[in-house]
Design a protein around this motif. Structure first.
Motif, short mmCIF file in Angstrom:
data_model
loop_
_atom_site.label_atom_id
_atom_site.label_comp_id
_atom_site.label_asym_id
_atom_site.label_seq_id
_atom_site.Cartn_x
_atom_site.Cartn_y
_atom_site.Cartn_z
N VAL A 212 0.89 -1.16 0.00
CA VAL A 212 0.00 0.00 0.00
C VAL A 212 0.92 1.21 0.00
CG1 VAL A 212 -0.25 -0.16 2.53
CG2 VAL A 212 -1.83 1.25 1.20
N LEU A 213 0.79 2.06 -1.00
CA LEU A 213 1.77 3.11 -1.24
C LEU A 213 1.37 4.40 -0.56
CD1 LEU A 213 2.46 2.24 -4.96
CD2 LEU A 213 3.99 1.88 -3.02
N VAL A 214 2.00 4.66 0.56
CA VAL A 214 1.82 5.91 1.32
C VAL A 214 3.20 6.39 1.73
CG1 VAL A 214 -0.51 5.44 2.17
CG2 VAL A 214 1.45 4.56 3.42
N ARG A 215 3.31 7.69 2.01
CA ARG A 215 4.60 8.26 2.41
C ARG A 215 4.41 9.24 3.56
NH1 ARG A 215 9.75 7.00 1.32
NH2 ARG A 215 10.33 9.16 0.97
N GLN B 17 -6.87 4.26 5.77
CA GLN B 17 -7.94 5.01 5.12
C GLN B 17 -7.99 4.71 3.62
OE1 GLN B 17 -8.59 9.19 6.47
NE2 GLN B 17 -6.89 8.77 7.86
N THR B 18 -6.80 4.59 3.02
CA THR B 18 -6.73 4.26 1.60
C THR B 18 -7.34 2.89 1.32
OG1 THR B 18 -4.75 5.61 1.26
CG2 THR B 18 -5.12 3.83 -0.31
N VAL B 19 -7.01 1.93 2.15
CA VAL B 19 -7.52 0.56 1.95
C VAL B 19 -9.01 0.50 2.24
CG1 VAL B 19 -7.35 -1.83 2.74
CG2 VAL B 19 -5.27 -0.46 2.43
N GLY C 167 -2.97 11.18 -3.55
CA GLY C 167 -2.67 12.56 -3.19
C GLY C 167 -3.42 13.04 -1.96
N SER C 168 -4.18 12.16 -1.30
CA SER C 168 -4.90 12.55 -0.09
C SER C 168 -3.93 12.67 1.07
CB SER C 168 -5.98 11.51 0.25
OG SER C 168 -6.91 11.42 -0.80
N VAL C 169 -4.06 13.74 1.84
CA VAL C 169 -3.13 14.04 2.93
C VAL C 169 -3.82 13.86 4.28
CG1 VAL C 169 -1.76 15.86 4.03
CG2 VAL C 169 -1.76 15.63 1.54
N VAL C 170 -3.13 13.18 5.20
CA VAL C 170 -3.56 13.05 6.59
C VAL C 170 -2.53 13.78 7.43
CG1 VAL C 170 -3.96 11.47 8.51
CG2 VAL C 170 -4.69 10.84 6.21
N GLY D 183 2.48 14.03 9.16
CA GLY D 183 1.33 13.51 8.44
C GLY D 183 1.80 12.53 7.38
N ALA D 184 0.91 12.22 6.44
CA ALA D 184 1.24 11.28 5.38
C ALA D 184 0.38 11.58 4.17
CB ALA D 184 1.03 9.84 5.85
#
Length: 440
Positions: free
Chosen positions: A55-58, A145-147, A77-80, A71-72
């Motif tokens: 799952v690709l998050v940074r 959240q992405t998943v 492109g959604s930001v937390v 954050g991430a």
């Protein structure tokens, strides 16, 4: 209770797999957060009989302190954001710029990892999201959240170690949170591992490409060792089966390390055949960051000489016949040492090696049995090995794996290599043992 620190990610992953045992046989999808979560995910997926993907998050780093997560961002492109973002001095302009920078990294990784296999279907499946630990938890929250947006039937957050507050917050986004330890004070994820080496994109890609079980074939009876090499210490993993007939030193290629999935797979097979293995890092992390060092064959050969000397000083190892297994540039280092080692090395196997980096003059001095294994579709390297065989004469045997490319990713290619290597070492270890007995 779990005893901290973990030995390494493999140790943590095995314990995490046990904690998730109720999902075994339910075909779970394990999604790892790159890069540190991928070794965890490989072993967990294998333990549960599930599939592995990423799952690709940074993480978004704080101004002036990129290690502090504020954050991430995910691949959409959604930001937390964390509560500390404003306190850390991150205004809207900074956040947009940092998110764009990290999104570019995500997209590059997506291009790299998605060439391995298409993105999995998440809807209706049990999905387990793993990482090697939670500090602020921002990356895990973004991943969950992405998943969740893909409608899994059940969503599990699974980590070996976490800050308690971060785990509580991440748990809000999952149906279940599984964590082995929440030490206080937490400080940083790496503090809770004895060995917390960086995982490269290459290593992560190898783990994603690997056949199920490859992440856990190595290390069933291994333990960590540290080998002095001049002014540096080399990290290694040593496994000695009962009544071992010999010991093989694995000399990894450029950009790889003792964590090479291919080498670990071969090591696991050798162990099953009663052959001891030692995987070690030729370079320190700082040295490995310098591309020139990766191709400095004299330096790599000196490091291997130090390891040979160390083995010779260990009471439980010094009587074992020694083999070298070199890959790519590591094969050049192995052949360089074989040329000058006298009878210290009983046999060499080169997997997709670069013997041209040794030079014909030094290759002609190799009087150790060498097996050169090359993929039939690895045209350039095949020609280089044919030339090297000519230089080494009767001491070298060339084995071509039909249809295989340089990384031997084709089904069955690694198994074929492991079997060839096992037979080669067994044959020459027996000869070395008989010669040693006759010399007494």
């Amino acid at each position: 209770m779990i005893a901290l620190p973990f030995r390494d990610r493999e140790d943590a992953a095995k314990a995490l797999g046990d904690a998730l045992a109720k999902y075994r046989g339910h075909d779970p999808l394990v999604l790892a957060i790159p890069r540190g979560g991928v070794p965890i995910g490989r072993i967990v997926a294998d333990a549960l009989g599930g599939d592995l993907d990423v799952v690709l998050v940074r993480k978004l780093g704080a101004p002036g302190n990129p290690e502090l997560a504020i954050g991430a961002v995910d691949d959409h492109g959604s930001v937390v954001l964390n509560e500390n973002a404003e306190r850390a001095g991150a205004d809207r302009t900074y956040i947009e710029r940092e998110a764009a920078r990290q999104l570019a990294v995500i997209r590059e990784r997506s291009r790299r990892f998605r060439t391995l296999k298409p993105a999995p279907t998440i809807a209706g499946r049990t999905v387990i999201v793993v990482d090697d630990g939670l500090a602020t938890g921002a990356t895990m929250q973004a991943a969950l959240q992405t998943v969740r947006a893909e409608h899994p039937s059940r969503l599990v957050c699974a980590i070996p170690v976490a800050a308690r507050d971060s785990l509580t917050e991440a748990a809000h986004y999952a149906d279940e949170a599984v964590c082995l330890a929440t030490p206080t004070p937490f400080r940083a994820v790496g503090v809770h591992y004895k060995n917390f080496g960086e995982v490269s994109d290459d290593q992560a890609a190898e783990l994603l490409r690997a056949s199920p079980g490859a992440g856990s074939t190595f290390g069933r009876a291994s333990h960590a060792v540290r080998v002095p090499a001049g002014t540096v210490m080399l990290e290694g993993e040593l496994a000695i089966p009962a009544a071992a007939q010999g010991l093989v030193l694995f000399v990894h290629g450029s950009g790889s390390s003792r964590h090479s999935v291919r080498n670990r797979h071969v090591a696991g097979v050798l162990q099953q055949h009663g052959i001891g293995t030692l995987l070690f890092d030729l370079l320190t992390p700082a040295e490995d960051a310098e591309p020139r060092a990766r191709f400095d064959i004299p330096l790599l050969a000196r490091r291997l000489e130090y390891v040979l000397e160390w083995v010779g000083n260990q009471a439980n190892l010094k009587r074992l016949p020694i083999g070298l297994f070199g890959a790519s540039t590591g094969a050049a280092a192995a052949l360089s040492v074989a040329a000058t080692s006298g009878d210290r090395v009983a046999a060499v196997v080169s997997r997709g090696g670069r013997p041209d980096l040794v030079g014909a003059e030094l290759l002609a001095q190799v009087h150790t049995p060498v097996m050169l294994i090359v993929g039939g579709s690895d045209w350039r390297v095949l020609e280089l090995n044919r030339s090297a065989k000519t230089s080494m004469g009767l001491w070298a045997e060339l084995v071509v794996i039909p249809g295989a490319t340089h990384l031997f990713e084709e089904p069955g290619a690694l198994e074929t290599i492991a079997n060839y290597a096992s037979d080669w070492y067994a044959q020459h270890f027996r000869s070395a043992a008989m010669a040693a007995a006759n010399a007494v």
